[in-house]
Every structure is written in structure tokens, then in C-alpha cells.
Design a protein around this motif. Structure first.
Motif, PDB file in Angstrom:
ATOM      1  N   TRP A   1     -10.280  -5.628   4.797  1.00 22.11           N
ATOM      2  CA  TRP A   1      -9.504  -5.945   5.992  1.00 22.11           C
ATOM      3  C   TRP A   1     -10.139  -5.303   7.216  1.00 22.11           C
ATOM      4  O   TRP A   1     -10.235  -5.894   8.284  1.00 22.11           O
TER       5      TRP A   1
ATOM      6  N   THR B   1     -12.012  10.608   7.011  1.00 22.71           N
ATOM      7  CA  THR B   1     -10.962  10.170   7.936  1.00 22.71           C
ATOM      8  C   THR B   1     -11.425   9.042   8.847  1.00 22.71           C
ATOM      9  O   THR B   1     -10.702   8.641   9.741  1.00 22.71           O
ATOM     10  N   SER B   2     -12.625   8.534   8.601  1.00 22.93           N
ATOM     11  CA  SER B   2     -13.122   7.502   9.509  1.00 22.93           C
ATOM     12  C   SER B   2     -12.596   6.116   9.181  1.00 22.93           C
ATOM     13  O   SER B   2     -12.724   5.198   9.966  1.00 22.93           O
ATOM     14  N   LEU B   3     -12.046   5.974   7.983  1.00 25.13           N
ATOM     15  CA  LEU B   3     -11.463   4.680   7.624  1.00 25.13           C
ATOM     16  C   LEU B   3      -9.950   4.829   7.621  1.00 25.13           C
ATOM     17  O   LEU B   3      -9.421   5.856   7.195  1.00 25.13           O
ATOM     18  N   ASN B   4      -9.292   3.799   8.080  1.00 22.39           N
ATOM     19  CA  ASN B   4      -7.831   3.841   8.124  1.00 22.39           C
ATOM     20  C   ASN B   4      -7.281   3.793   6.697  1.00 22.39           C
ATOM     21  O   ASN B   4      -7.535   2.838   5.964  1.00 22.39           O
ATOM     22  N   PRO B   5      -6.538   4.841   6.298  1.00 23.53           N
ATOM     23  CA  PRO B   5      -6.137   4.926   4.892  1.00 23.53           C
ATOM     24  C   PRO B   5      -5.186   3.817   4.430  1.00 23.53           C
ATOM     25  O   PRO B   5      -5.059   3.602   3.235  1.00 23.53           O
ATOM     26  N   VAL B   6      -4.525   3.132   5.347  1.00 28.12           N
ATOM     27  CA  VAL B   6      -3.526   2.175   4.883  1.00 28.12           C
ATOM     28  C   VAL B   6      -4.049   0.744   4.746  1.00 28.12           C
ATOM     29  O   VAL B   6      -3.296  -0.138   4.367  1.00 28.12           O
ATOM     30  N   PHE B   7      -5.311   0.526   5.058  1.00 27.21           N
ATOM     31  CA  PHE B   7      -5.812  -0.844   4.931  1.00 27.21           C
ATOM     32  C   PHE B   7      -6.975  -0.923   3.949  1.00 27.21           C
ATOM     33  O   PHE B   7      -7.767   0.002   3.835  1.00 27.21           O
ATOM     34  N   ARG B   8      -7.071  -2.064   3.278  1.00 28.29           N
ATOM     35  CA  ARG B   8      -8.215  -2.304   2.399  1.00 28.29           C
ATOM     36  C   ARG B   8      -9.481  -2.334   3.234  1.00 28.29           C
ATOM     37  O   ARG B   8      -9.446  -2.749   4.398  1.00 28.29           O
TER      38      ARG B   8
ATOM     39  N   HIS C   1      -9.085   5.429  -0.119  1.00 31.84           N
ATOM     40  CA  HIS C   1      -8.930   6.582  -1.012  1.00 31.84           C
ATOM     41  C   HIS C   1      -9.491   6.317  -2.398  1.00 31.84           C
ATOM     42  O   HIS C   1      -9.644   7.240  -3.201  1.00 31.84           O
TER      43      HIS C   1
ATOM     44  N   MET D   1     -18.599   2.655   6.383  1.00 34.71           N
ATOM     45  CA  MET D   1     -18.618   2.857   7.836  1.00 34.71           C
ATOM     46  C   MET D   1     -19.884   2.264   8.439  1.00 34.71           C
ATOM     47  O   MET D   1     -19.847   1.629   9.495  1.00 34.71           O
TER      48      MET D   1
ATOM     49  N   GLU E   1     -17.054  12.433   9.806  1.00 37.23           N
ATOM     50  CA  GLU E   1     -16.131  12.704   8.708  1.00 37.23           C
ATOM     51  C   GLU E   1     -15.768  11.410   7.977  1.00 37.23           C
ATOM     52  O   GLU E   1     -14.864  10.694   8.387  1.00 37.23           O
TER      53      GLU E   1
ATOM     54  N   GLU F   1     -10.416  10.324  13.155  1.00 37.03           N
ATOM     55  CA  GLU F   1     -11.619   9.572  13.469  1.00 37.03           C
ATOM     56  C   GLU F   1     -11.439   8.063  13.312  1.00 37.03           C
ATOM     57  O   GLU F   1     -12.114   7.299  13.969  1.00 37.03           O
ATOM     58  N   TYR F   2     -10.520   7.651  12.455  1.00 37.97           N
ATOM     59  CA  TYR F   2     -10.420   6.197  12.313  1.00 37.97           C
ATOM     60  C   TYR F   2      -9.868   5.533  13.559  1.00 37.97           C
ATOM     61  O   TYR F   2     -10.156   4.361  13.823  1.00 37.97           O
TER      62      TYR F   2
ATOM     63  N   ARG G   1       0.850  -1.185   0.000  1.00 41.83           N
ATOM     64  CA  ARG G   1       0.000   0.000   0.000  1.00 41.83           C
ATOM     65  C   ARG G   1       0.897   1.249   0.000  1.00 41.83           C
ATOM     66  O   ARG G   1       0.646   2.221  -0.705  1.00 41.83           O
TER      67      ARG G   1
ATOM     68  N   GLU H   1     -11.637  -7.243  10.324  1.00 40.51           N
ATOM     69  CA  GLU H   1     -11.050  -7.058  11.647  1.00 40.51           C
ATOM     70  C   GLU H   1     -12.131  -7.006  12.723  1.00 40.51           C
ATOM     71  O   GLU H   1     -12.018  -7.648  13.767  1.00 40.51           O
TER      72      GLU H   1
ATOM     73  N   TYR I   1      -8.840   0.349  -1.406  1.00 43.85           N
ATOM     74  CA  TYR I   1      -8.441   1.174  -0.268  1.00 43.85           C
ATOM     75  C   TYR I   1      -9.405   2.346  -0.121  1.00 43.85           C
ATOM     76  O   TYR I   1     -10.012   2.766  -1.117  1.00 43.85           O
TER      77      TYR I   1
END
Ligand SMILES: Nc1ncnc2c1ncn2[C@@H]1O[C@H](COP(=O)(O)OP(=O)(O)OP(=O)(O)O)[C@@H](O)[C@H]1O
Ligand SMILES: [Mg+2]
Lengths: 450, 347
Positions: free
Chosen positions: B119, B109-116, B161, B172, B106, A341-342, A5, B123, B159
Motif C-alpha cells: 500500500w 520507524t520509517s515505514l508506517n506501521p499500520v499499512f502493508r 513489523h 524504503m 531509522e 520518520e514515517y 491490521r 501510494e 506489514y
């Protein structure tokens, strides 16, 4: 997956468009290949100590003057081959004779593949030419010297108000004689060529790949023990990578974990970590390193015979001090991320806090880890050079610092090949890493993102 | 409280009081807030910015920074017969996500940008369920389908983004609902989205509520949103509940001048033709640092009298039979023209 990534991220794409950065990466890749090659036995520690030619041979840029050429020939025949061949002649049995022959090897260059007797016969011929050449050289030297004196005397006599004719004649006679001698000695270069040919027959430069290797080892000259400088330089590249990699990985890991913990948990964790950080960073790091290295003196880590262990104090010293910067940066970033927020969303899903730090927060700092890795990598390499130069660093094996320390005396006598090789190799790597980490910072620092 | 719903409330908040330690001293952001959430209904929490809606929801989820937050002793958050305000952090982790889920304002930014996204869904399932790997993936795809994400088999491996804001908010919601919680707290889930997407998300939430029978606590400052999806409303002002009741009643007969002012500030069709300007509420929300003595709304209230300054009103049933915090609650006699208009509109 995290890495993939990262490699696909926008910053990475920006980095890939930066041509300088790509060139720098290619250079670093090349160095890494060399280091890997050395690591997997391509260049062994023994190789760095093995004599390949006479001491302090200059490298490719310095033209061979006649004096240097003669000196080298003299060394090859008289200093190098003669003792071995004489020992072989005196040897009582075949095995010790073969052993003497074997000792004549200079790297890939061994004695001709001939029966022992023929080798000795060849040597005798060569020795004959050598002796004659030497004699001619001595004669020429003597003649030159005498001629100078007689000419001065002659001029002085002629300048007198009442020159002594007998004296003049006598002097002219002497001059004539020595000029004759000199004429005979003019044959010396011929003999030298003959000798060279003979020696080449006896001690041939191998053909094909071994020949290329042999010549390559001489490209950058030899050091004060006749060992190849470029081989030492390549081996030192491995050492540099080893030190850079181990300490950078160690320091980045420690720094990231402590920084993330400090930034995320705050309060006393933060206080404790930041206390250590500010304490460590208030001590000039080279002084701390020197103290640490001196502390290890006399332990099992201070043993020339076990060079791998001798690196441990360096790893420890660098690892202990270098994580501080990473820790600061990561802490700041984590303090920022934890408000996002994440992270709250992860808490809302019910995950425990340590899990969130490791699984959600730390992966978002990979870019910083990479930047810090490249910064610490060069810092460690530079630190190694400084400490080794001071005699506190690498022991029992060549490193760039050791090479530079060695060439202290050589440089004053005009031999600069060892220091040149070491600094050039270091310069190339440090420059490449600087360009790369600049580019990394440009690509990933949000302040620069356009 | 209104008794429109029969049965036990799934979430019962009583006297919730949340204070923050700050550099300037302790400040009370949420003051004695009580309300109920019944199974399968949507409760709207409405109020201006800064009135404590987010703090209320995060107090329930216990997401506020521990160091600076004080939840008052008398606060009770009853969920499944337990006061979760007193639950240990370990037990609380079992409640979060599994029994009560939350989605945020928001989506960017509510999803972690580095994970699909797959995933991230996985989790949550891994943590709260005992499903196997394949089952979890099936469930994740099913959830994405449920929230109307086209092509979920493909989207699951993308991802954040690569998704639009509306898509992310759907993800979400999928994440929040994948463990089938009893209560979903949605903190301004549509504020950051444009109007068409907003409508889609709201109708999605409405249909999901019916399908999954999840109670929703919808936090918003948009009464239009409330009208669309909520069954009941709690109106907050400066950290206090000032009025609550069924949506229809609140819209038809607001009892508190603030509620009425909020209703007047909704743009309505036809007002422009009639030459009416959009009403705004004059003045600003009082700072939590210097709340006025007496009623907190006094400075902006059209009907302010001496009694409003002398003492703060308590929350008690007003003329319409619903709780209101006002000394002089509105009734038909006091505000006929407004109510007449509204009745006409309602008819
Ligand atoms: N960690 C904190 N420390 C101190 N004060 C806080 C903290 N968090 C929130 N507050 C205060 O609590 C009050 C209520 O904030 P809250 O976020 O609940 O408002 P809100 O109703 O959600 O507003 P918005 O509609 O803007 O989201 C605000 O005055 C805010 O300044
Ligand atoms: Mg809010």
C-alpha cells in the motif's frame, strides 16, 4: 484494512489473552444483541407501555404471601375482567362486544377462544364464585373483629370480683356464633382456588412460546402502570446504546479530527483548539449539559410525542462536551507521531500535509480512538441516567434514568423491582465497559507494553 | 570544486545557511555550505554527530519545521534550473519523492506501521505517476525485486513489523526509487543496521546507482562507508564545509587536520600487530551556542597557531588543488610520516 491490521496487532493479541476482558466483551456483546433486537422491532415503544398484569407486581425473588395472592386474584376478577365482561354484556352489536373482549388482553394473555356467549357464561360462573368468596371473606373479617372484642369483654367480666353470670353466658353465646361463622369462612381458600381455575379457563395463560413470553414479561414484576419492567429495561438498553453509540462516535470523531489538527499543525490551530478545550473543560460538565438541555426546551426537540427527536438535545450536549478528553489525548499522540520518520518519509514522498494527517497519522491513533470510544460510551450512559433522573434527559420513552426516577415513590413503599432492574442492567454494562477499557488501556498504552 | 565530472551538476547547493529559532535565540546549524552533485555520482557528506548533515539534507528537501527554521536569503539550491529553496510548497511537493527522494536513518520507524508495504509503495506511485492499479502493483513488485527482496509477490502484502530492519531499509529504498528520482538523499541509511546487512545495503545502492543513473547524496559519519561507495566527499565540521574532493584524493592526501584525524580514527588492519592504538580526536565538537572566534576546529587541532584564533579561514584551494578551510593546510612537507604510511598503504 486499518481495522483488520488493528485487530491483528500485538495489543489485540494481548487483549485476547486477558480473560476478564473477553468476558466483558461477551457481556457487552450480549447487551448489544439485546439493543439490536429492540432496535429492529423486537421490543417496541408500545410494548413498554402495554399493561401485562396488575400494578407493582413484585418479581421472582419475592415470595407471594397469602395477602398478596388474594389481592391479585381480587384485582384480576373484579378490577380487570369485570368491567370488560360487563361492557361486553351490554354491547349492542357483535363488533363492540368483540372489542370489549379484546380489551381484556394482558400482553400475550387473551380471553379463551370461545364464542362470546360462552365467555359471558363462564364469566357469570366466575363472578358467582367471586361474590361468594368475597362474602365469605367479609364474613370472616367481621367475625375475626367481633371475636376479638367479645373475648376481651369476656376476659374482663371473668376477672371481676363478682362476675355477672348472665353476661358471661351471653358473651359465650356470641363467641360461639362467630366461631361458627369463621368455620364456614374457612372454605374461602377453596373458593379462591375454584375462582382461579375458572379465571384460568376464561382467561387462559397461553401455551408454548407466547406463554413463555407472557411469563418472561412478569419475571421482574410490573411498574406502577402494570407494564412489564423487564421489557422497559430491555427497551432502555436500546436507548442507552443509542445514546452511547451516537455520542461516543460523534465525540471521538470530533475529538480526533480537532486533536490531530491541533497536534499536527500546531501554532494558531493548536491555540484555537486548546482554547476551546480548556474553556469547555473548566465548566462542570453536568452543569453545561443541564444548561444545553434547558436551552432546547420548548423547541421541536422537546416533545413527548416524538421521543426520537427528544434525544437530539442529549446527543448535542454529550457530543459537545465529551470530545474534549479525546482531543487532548489524540493531540498528544499526534505530536509524538509527527516526529516519527514515517511522517517525514511521507512528506519526502511529496504528500500534502492534510493528506498526511488523515492518511498516515490518524490511522496510528486507532487504539486511542477505541479506548476513548469505550470510555465515552459509558460516560454518555451514566450522563443519560443522571439527566433523566433530574427530568432533563430522555422524554416520552423509558430509559434507565427514567425508570430510576419513576421508582422514587415505589421504593419508599418497599417495592424495589423497577429500580433494581434498571440499576442492575446499567451496572452490568458499565462494569463490562470499564473492564474492557481498562484492558484496552493495558494492552495499548506503550507505558504498559511488556 | 573538483572537475572530475563533466557536464552540469544535477543539484547545485550554494551558500546554504540554515538557522533555527530556539528559546535561547537564533542558532546557525548550517553555515554557508556549498557543493555539487553530478548525475550518476555518489557524494558523501561526512562529519561528526551534530555537524549539520541532517539539517543540510532536510533543508534541501524542505522537511524542517517551518515555524522555527530560517533558510537564509543567500541560500541557493539549484535543481533543474530552479532555486528550490524559493519554490512554493505546492511546486515543492512535485519535486519531493518524484525528482528528489530521501531515505532515513531509522528503518524501524520509517515505514508506517499500520499499512502493508504494498500500500505504501502504491501510494507513492499513485501520487506521482498516472499508472493504473494493476500496473502500479507490477511496478511495486518489480521495485521490490530490484532491491533484492526475496519473494516480493508475498512480501508486498506484509506489514512493516513482519520485516527485518534490513528488509525495511530495502523497502524504503524501493519506495524512494520507484518514481526514478534524479537525486536520492540517504541520511545514514545503514547506521542502524548490523555490519553484514550494512554491506549488503551499500552494494545494493551502488548497483542501483549504476542501473538507474540516480545521483546519490550519502550522509554518514563512517569514512569506511564513504570509501566503499562514494565518488566525492564533502567533510563538514560544526555547520561548515571544511574540505571536499574526490574520495581517492581525500583518502590519500587529506588537507585539513580534521579530515586527517577522521582518517586516523578508522580501524585499520595491521595496526594492532604494529602496536598502534586507534587514534581518537581529542576534545568535543564546539557547541553551536559558543563557537570560538576564528577557526572552529582550533581547540582540537594539533597545529593551532595564533592566526587560527585571530580569524576564521576561508574555503579556498589548498596545496592539493582542492578546496579546504584551513590557514595551514597539510602538505607532504609538514606531515611526511603520516603521508608516507598512507602512500605505502595505497600502493
Ligand atoms: N529543530 C531544531 N531546532 C534547533 N536546533 C536544531 C534543530 N534541528 C537540529 N538542530 C541543531 O542543529 C545541529 C545539527 O544537527 P543535525 O541533526 O544536522 O546533525 P547531524 O550531523 O545530522 O548529526 P547526527 O550524525 O547525529 O545525525 C545540532 O546541533 C542540532 O542541535
Ligand atoms: Mg543526522
Amino acid at each position: 484494512m486499518m481495522l483488520k491490521r488493528f485487530l491483528r496487532s500485538r495489543g489485540m493479541r494481548k487483549l485476547r489473552r486477558n480473560r476478564m476482558a473477553m468476558v466483558a466483551s461477551a457481556v457487552i456483546g450480549l447487551y448489544a444483541l439485546v439493543a439490536l433486537f429492540a432496535l429492529f422491532g423486537g421490543v417496541s415503544l408500545d410494548d413498554t407501555k402495554r399493561r401485562v398484569w396488575r400494578e407493582n407486581t413484585p418479581g421472582f425473588l419475592q415470595p407471594m404471601s397469602k395477602e398478596i395472592a388474594d389481592y391479585t386474584l381480587d384485582w384480576h376478577a373484579d378490577k380487570w375482567l369485570r368491567p370488560k365482561m360487563e361492557a361486553a354484556r351490554r354491547a349492542s352489536d357483535e363488533r363492540s362486544r368483540q372489542f370489549s373482549f379484546d380489551t381484556a388482553a394482558l400482553g400475550q394473555r387473551t380471553l379463551a377462544d370461545l364464542p362470546g356467549d360462552e365467555l359471558i357464561a363462564l364469566w357469570d360462573e366466575a363472578a358467582g364464585i367471586y361474590d361468594e368468596w368475597r362474602e365469605l371473606q367479609d364474613t370472616a373479617d367481621e367475625a375475626n373483629e367481633e371475636l376479638e372484642f367479645f373475648r376481651i369483654d369476656l376476659d374482663a367480666e371473668r376477672a371481676k370480683d363478682a362476675p355477672d353470670q348472665d353476661m358471661i353466658e351471653e358473651l359465650e353465646g356470641e363467641i360461639e356464633y362467630y366461631e361458627g361463622q369463621l368455620e364456614q369462612a374457612a372454605r374461602a381458600p377453596e373458593l379462591a382456588a375454584d375462582l382461579r381455575a375458572k379465571l384460568l379457563e376464561l382467561h387462559p395463560v397461553p401455551t408454548g412460546v407466547p406463554g413463555m413470553v407472557y411469563r418472561a414479561k412478569l419475571w421482574f414484576g410490573t411498574d406502577s402502570k402494570g407494564a412489564s419492567i423487564i421489557i422497559k429495561g430491555l427497551y432502555a438498553t436500546k436507548i442507552a446504546f443509542q445514546i452511547g453509540f451516537v455520542t461516543a462516535v460523534g465525540a471521538v470523531l470530533i475529538g480526533t479530527l480537532l486533536g490531530a489538527a491541533a497536534g499536527f499543525f500546531g501554532r494558531f490551530v493548536d491555540e484555537a483548539v486548546m482554547w476551546i478545550v480548556s474553556t469547555l473543560s473548566s465548566i462542570p460538565y453536568l452543569v453545561l449539559l443541564a444548561v444545553l438541555v434547558v436551552m432546547f426546551r420548548g423547541s421541536i426537540f422537546d416533545n413527548e410525542a416524538r421521543p426520537a427527536l427528544a434525544l437530539v438535545p442529549l446527543y448535542a450536549a454529550f457530543g459537545m462536551t465529551f470530545w474534549v478528553g479525546t482531543c487532548r489525548v489524540i493531540r498528544g499522540e499526534v505530536m509524538k507521531i509527527k516526529e516519527l520518520e514515517y511522517v517525514q518519509a511521507a512528506t519526502a514522498i511529496g504528500f500534502a500535509r492534510p493528506y498526511i494527517v488523515l492518511r498516515h497519522v490518524v490511522p496510528n491513533t486507532v487504539h486511542l480512538m477505541f479506548i476513548n470510544f469505550s470510555l465515552l460510551f459509558i460516560a454518555a450512559i451514566k450522563g443519560e441516567v443522571i439527566l433523566s433522573f433530574l427530568g432533563l434527559g430522555v422524554k416520552g420513552q423509558p430509559s434507565w434514568g427514567i425508570m430510576i426516577a419513576h421508582s422514587k415513590d415505589q421504593v419508599s413503599s418497599g417495592f424495589f423491582w423497577e429500580i433494581l432492574t434498571a440499576t442492575a442492567l446499567m451496572f452490568g454494562l458499565v462494569l463490562a465497559f470499564n473492564i474492557l477499557s481498562d484492558a484496552l488501556q493495558d494492552a495499548f498504552d506503550p507505558k504498559h507494553v511488556s | 570544486m573538483s572537475k572530475t565530472n563533466s557536464g552540469e551538476p544535477v543539484l547545485k547547493v550554494r551558500h546554504l545557511t540554515t538557522r533555527f529559532r530556539t528559546d535561547r535565540g537564533v542558532v546557525t546549524a548550517v553555515d554557508d555550505v556549498s557543493f555539487d552533485v553530478y548525475p550518476g555520482e555518489t557524494v558523501g557528506i561526512v562529519g561528526e554527530s551534530g555537524c549539520g548533515k541532517t539539517v543540510t539534507s532536510k533543508s534541501i528537501m524542505r522537511l524542517l519545521p517551518e515555524q522555527v527554521t530560517i533558510i537564509d536569503e543567500k541560500s541557493e539550491i539549484m535543481f533543474e534550473g530552479e532555486n528550490i529553496a524559493r519554490l512554493s510548497e505546492k511546486r515543492m511537493r512535485e519535486v519531493r519523492g518524484d525528482r528528489i527522494a530521501m531515505i532515513f536513518q531509522e528503518p524501524m520507524t520509517s515505514l508506517n506501521p499500520v499499512f502493508r508495504i504494498g500500500w505504501q509503495l502504491d501510494e507513492a506511485l499513485r501520487y506521482h505517476t498516472k499508472l493504473g492499479r494493476k500496473q502500479r502493483r507490477e511496478r511495486a513488485i518489480e521495485m521490490l525485486k530490484l532491491v533484492d527482496i526475496p519473494n516480493p509477490e508475498k512480501r508486498i502484502d506484509e506489514y512493516p513489523h513482519q520485516l527485518s530492519g534490513g528488509m525495511r531499509q530495502r523497502v524504503m529504498i524501493a519506495m524512494a526509487l520507484c518514481c526514478e528520482p534524479d537525486v536520492l538523499i540517504a541520511d545514514e541509511p545503514t547506521t542502524a543496521l548490523d555490519v553484514t546487512i550494512q554491506a549488503q545495503i551499500l552494494s545494493l545502492m551502488n548497483s542501483l546507482k549504476e542501473k538507474l543513473q540516480t545521483a546519490i547524496m550519502l550522509i554518514t559519519h563512517d569514512l569506511g562507508v564513504v570509501a566503499q561507495v562514494c565518488d566525492r566527499v564533502v567533510v563538514m565540521y560544526a555547520g561548515r564545509v571544511i574540505e571536499s574532493g574526490p574520495v581517492a584524493d581525500i583518502f590519500r592526501r587529506p588537507q585539513h587536520p580534521y579530515t586527517q584525524a577522521l582518517l586516523d580514527s578508522i580501524p585499520k588492519q595491521g595496526n594492532k600487530e604494529r602496536g598502534l592504538r586507534l587514534a581518537t580526536i581529542p576534545g568535543i565538537v564546539p557547541s553551536l551556542w559558543d563557537l570560538p572566534h576564528g577557526c572552529r576546529f582550533q581547540d582540537r587541532c594539533k597545529f593551532k597557531e595564533q592566526r587560527c584564533v585571530d580569524g576564521e579561514p576561508v574555503l579556498e584551494d589548498g596545496p592539493d588543488g582542492r578546496p579546504v578551510r584551513c590557514h595551514f593546510p597539510l602538505d607532504e612537507a609538514r606531515h611526511p610520516q603520516h603521508l608516507a604510511g598512507r602512500h605505502a598503504e595505497g600502493a
